[in-house]
Scaffold this active site. Sequence first.
Site, short mmCIF file in Angstrom:
data_model
loop_
_atom_site.label_atom_id
_atom_site.label_comp_id
_atom_site.label_asym_id
_atom_site.label_seq_id
_atom_site.Cartn_x
_atom_site.Cartn_y
_atom_site.Cartn_z
N ASN A 45 -6.12 -0.64 6.41
CA ASN A 45 -6.17 0.52 5.53
C ASN A 45 -6.17 0.17 4.05
O ASN A 45 -6.81 0.84 3.24
CB ASN A 45 -5.07 1.54 5.88
CG ASN A 45 -3.69 0.99 5.66
OD1 ASN A 45 -3.43 -0.18 5.92
ND2 ASN A 45 -2.79 1.82 5.17
N GLU A 81 6.35 -3.86 9.57
CA GLU A 81 6.07 -2.62 8.82
C GLU A 81 5.10 -1.83 9.68
O GLU A 81 3.96 -2.24 9.85
CB GLU A 81 5.44 -2.94 7.47
CG GLU A 81 6.24 -3.88 6.58
CD GLU A 81 7.58 -3.30 6.17
OE1 GLU A 81 7.73 -2.06 6.17
OE2 GLU A 81 8.50 -4.08 5.89
N CYS A 90 -0.15 4.41 4.88
CA CYS A 90 1.04 4.58 5.74
C CYS A 90 2.05 5.52 5.08
O CYS A 90 2.90 6.08 5.76
CB CYS A 90 1.67 3.23 6.01
SG CYS A 90 2.03 2.32 4.51
N GLU A 103 10.17 -5.42 2.77
CA GLU A 103 9.33 -6.24 1.90
C GLU A 103 9.68 -5.87 0.46
O GLU A 103 10.53 -5.03 0.21
CB GLU A 103 7.86 -5.96 2.17
CG GLU A 103 7.45 -6.28 3.60
CD GLU A 103 5.95 -6.22 3.82
OE1 GLU A 103 5.36 -5.15 3.59
OE2 GLU A 103 5.37 -7.24 4.24
P1 NAD Z 1 -2.92 -2.59 14.43
O1 NAD Z 1 -1.52 -2.69 14.86
O2 NAD Z 1 -3.94 -2.21 15.42
O3 NAD Z 1 -3.40 -3.98 13.82
C1 NAD Z 1 -2.73 -4.62 12.74
C2 NAD Z 1 -3.02 -6.10 12.79
O4 NAD Z 1 -2.43 -6.66 13.96
C3 NAD Z 1 -4.51 -6.43 12.86
O5 NAD Z 1 -4.77 -7.58 12.07
C4 NAD Z 1 -4.70 -6.74 14.33
O6 NAD Z 1 -5.78 -7.59 14.62
C5 NAD Z 1 -3.38 -7.43 14.67
N1 NAD Z 1 -3.03 -7.43 16.09
C6 NAD Z 1 -3.47 -6.60 17.07
N2 NAD Z 1 -2.91 -6.95 18.25
C7 NAD Z 1 -2.10 -8.00 18.01
C8 NAD Z 1 -1.22 -8.79 18.82
N3 NAD Z 1 -1.08 -8.56 20.13
N4 NAD Z 1 -0.51 -9.77 18.24
C9 NAD Z 1 -0.62 -10.00 16.90
N5 NAD Z 1 -1.43 -9.30 16.10
C10 NAD Z 1 -2.16 -8.31 16.64
O7 NAD Z 1 -2.94 -1.60 13.18
P2 NAD Z 1 -4.19 -1.06 12.39
O8 NAD Z 1 -4.90 -0.06 13.21
O9 NAD Z 1 -4.94 -2.22 11.82
O10 NAD Z 1 -3.49 -0.33 11.14
C11 NAD Z 1 -3.04 0.98 11.16
C12 NAD Z 1 -1.56 1.04 11.38
O11 NAD Z 1 -0.88 0.30 10.38
C13 NAD Z 1 -0.98 2.44 11.29
O12 NAD Z 1 -0.08 2.62 12.33
C14 NAD Z 1 -0.25 2.46 9.95
O13 NAD Z 1 0.81 3.36 9.85
C15 NAD Z 1 0.23 1.05 9.89
N6 NAD Z 1 0.55 0.67 8.53
C16 NAD Z 1 1.87 0.55 8.19
C17 NAD Z 1 2.23 0.20 6.90
C18 NAD Z 1 3.68 0.05 6.50
O14 NAD Z 1 3.92 -0.48 5.44
N7 NAD Z 1 4.62 0.48 7.29
C19 NAD Z 1 1.23 -0.02 5.95
C20 NAD Z 1 -0.09 0.12 6.33
C21 NAD Z 1 -0.42 0.46 7.62
#
Ligand code: NAD
Length: 490
Positions: free
Chosen positions: A161, A259, A293, A471
């Site tokens: 995002n 996060e 987020c 963080e």
């Molecule tokens: P996601 O969890 O699908 O993927 C995030 C990352 O994790 C990607 O690089 C992905 O390839 C990797 N990943 C996927 N499976 C994995 C595994 N089994 N082991 C290790 N890594 C793996 O999330 P997304 O769809 O890319 O992002 C959207 C989500 O991120 C939303 O839920 C949003 O709320 C969250 N988000 C949270 C924050 C925060 O600060 N809390 C900030 C931004 C986004």
Amino acid sequence: MDFIIQANNQINMIKVINYIDGQLIESVSQKWLPIVNPSTGETYAQFTDSNKEDVNRAVTAAKNAFSEWSRLSINERSAFMIKIADAIESKLDELAMAESVDNGKPLKLAKRVDIPRASSNFRFFGNAITQFASESHDMGTAINYTLRQPLGVVSCISPWNLPLYLFSWKIAPALAAGNTVVAKPSEVTPMTAFLLSKICIEVGLPKGVLNIIQGTGEGVGSALTQHPSIKAISFTGSTRVGAEIAKVAAPAFKKVSLEMGGKNPNLIFADCDYEKMLATTVHSSFANQGQICLCGSRIYVEKPIYEKFKKDFVAKAKALTVGNPLDESTKVGAIVSKPHYDKILSYIQLAKEEGGKILCGGTAEFPEGFENGLYILPTIIEGLANDCRTNQEEIFGPVVTIMPFETDEEALALANGTSYGLSSTVWTSNLTRAHRMARDIEAGIVWINTWLHRDLRTPFGGVKQSGVGREGGFEALKFFTEPKNVCIHY
Ligand code: NAD
């Protein structure tokens, strides 16, 4: 850099590859996956589909680089951080264009927020490490001092995002603290991480200090999480994947900072500064297509101003220009990917099935050239109960619900009535109420009469299913170091 938009607006097909041991290199898999421009639906680049072997090579490179990097003086490490920050700043236009094409976000937003923030993350932690001190405890008979030592090889995994912004938010403190890093950007938006690889080469970052592996969660993410030499995992993404990482990391006793998702409440009281609240609420609902987020997605409004708010909010949402992210006038760009677009639309459908009334929004229609773009109009829904799925599950798109409330207690119960707890926003001019709400809201971040007002020194993270650890500022430097107490008898 070879990220070039040609005069006729065609984009050169680029191959996004890994950065391992100071070299740009393809995956051993020899496989490629497409990178799609969500504003047009066209594949415009490919990324190398890395696997466990690539991860192993990157970890080895990072292990080999650790001793020298961790022993550099703080000023030397800081200087590298600042050089990277300067280089990002000098390439603002190219990086912002890359981010916009890759992610679908308005170019203006990438230029104003994403890329400047990525630069300031490196600058901030380059400076912060020079001010990072450890404690000492004098006992009268002995003195204790605490060393804060880097962990070794750490992993940073980020989402799509805010691609470069969140990637740098992790990498910068990890490197500044003296660790070496194997980092993985989202496979949905790999472009600016690739461009960061080139920047690191340009500024002469020693080889192996930062390694960037392109690939999927299954192919790269899980191999990274499981690798025995990775000492800590800093992850930002969904709660589902965060839980998977926690499961793998726990028995190996790896440090984790997670996060994760959110379902953030906005509490709007009748005594607020109405115009400021309205303008900010439009922004906190639909900025970056609602894919931040920290966006507020459940909007609770005190009854006396509910009808007025509804009318004004819907009018403002309808007035937002949705369309080509490269157009200056665009306020809401494209949704990042087809699976995510389908997911958001399925929640709008679910909201209807749950008895919600769609006040505005849904799919958008687009002119020639953009028929396959992924656009959703700012969507506002009312009439739902707090415990329905639409109000409980993270949608992560330009979709919000609005609900009236009557008392402070009710507002608080509604705000706290989900399994998430990332951020929250309170609009009131009553100081006592503001402090009481701040105390009682279950969230890592509370904004009063503002939103997304960020000071990089403050702790950042969530509670409940939104996160573990913090963080930001010295919290991040603490996460990326291990304290060791030394006691000297005198
Ligand atoms: P996601 O969890 O699908 O993927 C995030 C990352 O994790 C990607 O690089 C992905 O390839 C990797 N990943 C996927 N499976 C994995 C595994 N089994 N082991 C290790 N890594 C793996 O999330 P997304 O769809 O890319 O992002 C959207 C989500 O991120 C939303 O839920 C949003 O709320 C969250 N988000 C949270 C924050 C925060 O600060 N809390 C900030 C931004 C986004």
